[in-house]
Scaffold this active site. Structure first.
Site, PDB file in Angstrom:
ATOM      1  CB  CYS A 117     -31.038  47.602   6.514  1.00 21.57           C
ATOM      2  SG  CYS A 117     -30.139  49.068   6.894  1.00 21.57           S
ATOM      3  CG  HIS A 143     -34.138  47.402  10.081  1.00 19.92           C
ATOM      4  ND1 HIS A 143     -33.391  46.277   9.912  1.00 19.92           N
ATOM      5  CD2 HIS A 143     -33.033  48.307  10.265  1.00 19.92           C
ATOM      6  CE1 HIS A 143     -32.240  46.544   9.712  1.00 19.92           C
ATOM      7  NE2 HIS A 143     -31.845  47.483   9.988  1.00 19.92           N
ATOM      8  CD  GLU A 151     -36.556  44.195  10.468  1.00 21.08           C
ATOM      9  OE1 GLU A 151     -37.098  45.019   9.758  1.00 21.08           O
ATOM     10  OE2 GLU A 151     -35.298  44.222  10.531  1.00 21.08           O
TER      11      GLU A 151
END
Ligand code: GLN
Length: 541
Positions: A379, A513, A515
């Site tokens: 990001c 994102h 993750e």
């Protein structure tokens, strides 16, 4: 028939209620039941999106674009069930709903009160949209005794009564501290906490005692006696070395069998082999790599919860321990600090907001590019890498982001309009801070023949976003001429979603994102690949 398990906490915060709920969900799943996990947050914010990461830790984003509590991340990682907007509610949302109804006149002249109007709205939330699962595990944020938690406790008390014991269960988590001076574990805080809970009409069915040392049988009997629960329903929650050991630890203490017993269910023992595999690899890795994470909120690791977990998952996939050096990006703005990056095997710049520290991130991205160190920009980390390349490769020295103010070369700029499905979303600089972002899952087309295509092994992917600004597609040609590849774009080709440097061992930036979707059993391919690159780098050093 859906059964509801309510998880409350007492004595102190940070006892791991979220992990307990997640682990219980996983154990019930392991016994063949379907589950959903939910969280009731007693604070007044409508969502945590506007809270500082220092205050509240990470904001976890769901596929459907809700900004939620980080515990929902644990739920998803432990159970694999994607969280939804409807899985997290706050006092702010409940009151907004009640007040809107009041303004519409829906209450037909009634005096609007906490009981029954607010509690009804909470009950409606708990019961709604459970999808017919076997169990809804519902965590109540905060600590018993907090003023703001009272309407939530009242609502679940009523639910316990209305659903009956065969459809509801109350789990209360407390602390059993060890007092060194007395050489003893103390049960009094637990007794008081249960008393507090009983004073609002809730009798716990299971008491989980978090502790640093084994609780002797004698003390457990005492807790059972004073707290009015069966001795087998006093569950010890001893500290463990990795969060992925929590399900097995609770299973061995009998948590899931106690739940089944309460509901009169017979179910096979859960198969915990996949948890054992993950904890085995975490405990006995074959090597170690060090990743430098260059960010702003590095003093509170909860701000990067999912990121830290995803790095661990990447380590599990490669059978190495991932050691993280949390580095404050501002240090790289002064002279002489950049050498701190010389010992790391990979550099990661995570999501971030605001100008402070951004030059340090740009310096770190430059170091990674020039020194051929694996680089992963997430990001904000992608945005900084693109600005760095624009300044130092494409000869655009004024390249910047409009997030930092007006600029001649807005390499990163505010997108004022885009399409979501068949709806056009509009934003401007004056938009409300809560809810002015591109949020949730968006599709991305991966360029054939790119490094990213190799990593994903797919032409089309979907990942979760949370940002206001976008890399400006108008600079694509200028950047591709100097060797940056735009390897992932939105389906309409307008929004750059992923970039890579083909002439670098591993240099990737993504606007989303990843993750948030990584799981211990299913490490995200980008993290697996990044850690693999870090292992290769460690062999060169
Ligand atoms: N501040 C940047 C934006 O709003 C990046 C946000 C992020 O990293 N999540 O676009």
């Amino acid at each position: 028939m859906t059964r509801f398990i309510f998880v409350t906490g007492g004595v102190t915060s940070s006892l791991g209620k979220g992990l307990t709920a997640a682990a219980l969900g996983a154990l019930l799943q392991g016994r063949g039941f379907s589950v959903r996990l939910r969280k009731l947050d007693p604070y007044l914010n409508v969502d945590p999106g506007t809270m500082s990461p220092y205050q509240h830790g990470e904001v976890y984003v769901t596929d459907d674009g809700a900004e939620t509590d980080l515990d929902l991340g644990h739920y998803e990682r432990f159970t694999g069930v994607p969280s939804r907007r409807g899985d997290n509610v706050t006092t702010g949302q409940i009151y907004s709903k009640v007040l809107a109804k009041e303004r519409r006149g829906d209450y037909l002249g009634a005096t609007v009160q906490v009981i029954p109007h607010v509690t009804d709205a909470i009950k409606e939330f708990v019961l709604s949209d459970s999808g017919g699962v076997d169990f809804v595990v519902c965590e109540i944020g905060g600590t018993v005794g907090d003023i703001e938690g009272l309407p939530f406790l009242e609502a679940i008390r009523q639910l316990g009564y209305e659903l009956g014991a065969d459809r509801s269960l109350f789990v209360h988590l407390t602390l059993v501290p060890y007092l060194a001076s007395a050489g003893e574990l103390k049960t009094k805080p637990t007794q008081h906490s249960v008393k507090e809970l009983q004073s609002v009409g809730i009798k716990p069915d299971i008491v989980i005692c978090r502790c640093e040392r084994t609780i002797p049988l004698e003390a457990r009997r005492k807790i059972a006696l004073f707290c009015n629960v069966r001795p087998s329903a006093v569950i010890q929650g001893l500290d463990v070395d990795t969060i992925y050991a929590v399900p097995r630890a609770y299973h061995e203490e009998g948590l899931d069998s106690e739940v089944c017993r309460h509901f009169g269910l017979t179910a096979p023992e859960p198969d915990l082999s996949r948890w054992d595999y993950v904890t085995g690899r975490i405990r006995q890795p074959d090597g170690e790599v060090t990743i430098g994470v260059v960010g702003k909120y590095t003093t509170l690791i909860d701000s990067y919860k999912s990121l830290a977990e995803a790095l661990t998952h990447g380590g599990v996939a490669n059978n190495v321990r991932v050691k993280v050096n949390w580095l404050d990006s501002e240090i790289f703005e002064g002279e002489g600090a950049i050498h701190q990056l010389e010992d790391v095997h990979g550099i990661l710049i995570p999501g971030g907001f605001g100008e402070r520290g951004s030059e340090g991130k740009i310096a770190a991205a430059r170091f990674a590019r020039e020194r051929q160190v694996p680089y992963f920009g997430i990001c904000f980390g992608m945005q900084m890498a693109v600005i760095e390349a624009a300044r130092h490769l494409a000869n655009l020295p004024d390249a910047s982001s409009t997030e930092f103010g007006p600029t001649e070369d807005p390499i990163v700029g505010l997108m004022t309009e885009w399409t979501v499905g068949n709806r056009v979303e509009r934003r401007d600089t004056e938009s409300d801070k809560g809810g002015s972002m591109r949020l949730g899952a968006y599709p991305c087309v991966v360029a054939a023949g790119s490094h990213l295509h190799d990593i994903y092994g797919a032409d089309n992917i979907s990942e979760r976003h949370r940002h206001r600004y976008e890399v400006n597609i108008n600079y694509r040609d200028a950047l591709e001429r100097v060797g940056m590849r735009f390897a992932g774009l939105s389906p309409d080709g307008e929004l750059p979603e992923m970039i890579e440097l083909p002439d670098h061992p591993w240099f990737i930036g993504v606007q989303f994102h990843p993750e948030l979707k990584s799981k211990p059993f299913e490490p995200h391919p980008l993290f697996t690949s990044f850690i693999e690159a870090a292992v290769a780098q460690s062999r060169l050093m």
